[in-house]
Design an enzyme around this catalytic site. Structure first.
Site, PDB file in Angstrom:
ATOM      1  N   ARG A 244       2.657  -1.131   3.109  1.00 25.18           N
ATOM      2  CA  ARG A 244       1.451  -1.824   2.654  1.00 25.18           C
ATOM      3  C   ARG A 244       0.499  -2.078   3.821  1.00 25.18           C
ATOM      4  NH1 ARG A 244       4.058  -6.544  -1.251  1.00 25.18           N
ATOM      5  NH2 ARG A 244       4.692  -5.178  -2.982  1.00 25.18           N
TER       6      ARG A 244
ATOM      7  N   GLU B 130      -9.790   6.057  23.312  1.00 23.74           N
ATOM      8  CA  GLU B 130     -10.107   6.591  24.633  1.00 23.74           C
ATOM      9  C   GLU B 130     -10.847   5.564  25.488  1.00 23.74           C
ATOM     10  OE1 GLU B 130     -10.830  10.062  21.671  1.00 23.74           O
ATOM     11  OE2 GLU B 130     -10.789   7.861  21.654  1.00 23.74           O
TER      12      GLU B 130
ATOM     13  N   ASP C 209       6.113  -8.831 -13.607  1.00 27.77           N
ATOM     14  CA  ASP C 209       6.696  -9.288 -12.343  1.00 27.77           C
ATOM     15  C   ASP C 209       5.880 -10.337 -11.612  1.00 27.77           C
ATOM     16  OD1 ASP C 209       8.655  -7.423 -12.862  1.00 27.77           O
ATOM     17  OD2 ASP C 209       7.779  -5.875 -11.571  1.00 27.77           O
TER      18      ASP C 209
END
Length: 374
Positions: A181, A49, A197
């Site tokens: 993400r 605002e 991984d």
């Protein structure tokens, strides 16, 4: 309706960047023309605002404001937005929803009305609640909003029997994950995922404005036995990494993880499994409002078994992997009867390239999960 829609688009730009504050968008209209707009800046800076009124200047006098959340009426790190709206001479305020924060809820609307400003409530309310679903849960429970994300083949596998998982989903889905993400306070993964991984667990999304993300989400690695190698990429990437252990760490072990670039958190564990409920409480105290859980199956299974998942986002790729030993997205105990399955409500489906993205909210067993405000 179009002005509130514009305010909601602005609010989305604040997701993940304004926490623990809500993501708010505001638009000031004068004689059918937009004269000011803004969205929540990082904590300690301007609210939506205030930015919209600053941009509008004198043109705000006699104008109308559309805002996605009830303006605050209390002093925090910044002055009350209601004071700014009153001083600017705004004559009407359209707000999508009341602020569920107990110290705000209803007070902002009431204060504006006492000063002769006409207020309207409820326009695009459901969309506004979805934008701030994490804030709503956090501000009413003190706990973060947990989203389980996974990519699976058409036959429900997340990897082959030999552990290969690159790439099940297509480039469009992977790009979208970076946006998920970007809008999350934290990314959570299990040690097995990190070991197998060696992921980056960072975002390369920048909110659609070009450049790089203003901040990286906290990386939370669940590692009951401290097996994560010190050479893991997560320790050297931009941002912070929290390694969660299910036992007391030895001083030299803690020092080694610290040198590698990680903070350690030691929590109670049962049978080598970290107490995830205690973890969510600890993350809530750190003002983490939203967590994107990226696997693996053991971690996701534990979260589902304990009823800690709020939302699911699944990317389904048109490939068949097969194999009885191939891994599935959700392990854990599971259920004995299909009737006891975790069911989703508010389900949405969207095509991303050749993949199908399905999302929805986890319903409570035996009835609707009534997340506060949703």
């Amino acid at each position: 309706m179009k002005y509130m829609g514009q305010a909601l688009s602005l609010a989305r730009l604040a997701l993940g960047q304004a926490s623990p504050n809500p993501a708010v968008g505001a638009v000031v209209i004068k004689k059918g023309t937009v004269v000011g707009q803004g969205y929540t800046q990082p904590p300690g800076s301007h609210h939506a605002e205030a930015l919209a009124l600053k941009q509008a200047g004198e043109a705000a006098r006699g104008g109308v404001m559309y805002v996605t959340l009830e303006p605050c009426a209390h002093y925090g790190r910044t002055p009350p937005c209601t004071d700014a709206i009153i001083s600017a001479g705004i004559k009407r305020v359209h707000m999508a929803m009341l602020d569920p924060n107990p110290i705000v809820s209803g007070r902002g609307k009431e204060e504006l009305e006492q000063k002769g400003i006409k207020t309207y409530l409820g326009e695009d309310a459901e969309e506004a609640k979805e934008v701030n679903e994490a804030y709503i849960k956090f501000i009413t429970t003190g706990l973060p909003f947990v989203t389980a994300k996974f990519a699976i083949s058409l036959d429900g596998k997340i990897a082959t029997r030999k552990g290969n998982s690159r790439w099940i989903s297509g480039p469009e889905s992977r790009k979208y994950v970076h946006c998920l993400r970007y809008t999350s306070d934290a990314i959570m993964a299990g040690a097995n995922t990190v070991i197998a991984d060696d992921p980056h667990l960072t975002t390369r999304c920048s909110g659609g404005k070009g450049g790089t993300a203003r901040k990286q989400p906290l990386r939370v690695i669940i590692d009951g036995e401290g097996r994560t190698p010190l050479t893991a990429r997560v320790f050297s990437e931009p941002g912070e990494t929290l390694l969660v252990l299910g036992r007391a760490a030895k001083p030299e072990e803690r020092a080694a993880f610290t040198r590698a670039g990680a903070e350690t958190l030691e929590l109670p564990a049962a049978e080598g499994q970290v107490d995830l409920g205690k973890l969510l409480e600890a993350l809530g105290k750190r003002q983490i409002t939203s967590i994107l859980v990226e696997g693996g199956g053991i971690l996701l299974g534990s979260l589902f078994d304990q009823g800690l998942v709020d939302k699911v986002i699944a990317f389904i790729a048109p490939v068949i992997i097969g194999g009885a030993e191939a891994k599935t997205a959700v392990a854990g105990r599971g259920v004995d009867q299909v009737a006891d399955s975790f069911r989703l409500e508010g389900v949405k489906a969207e095509k991303l390239g050749d993949d199908l993205m399905v999302s929805g909210y986890v319903a409570a067993k035996g009835g609707r999960r009534c997340l506060p405000g949703l």
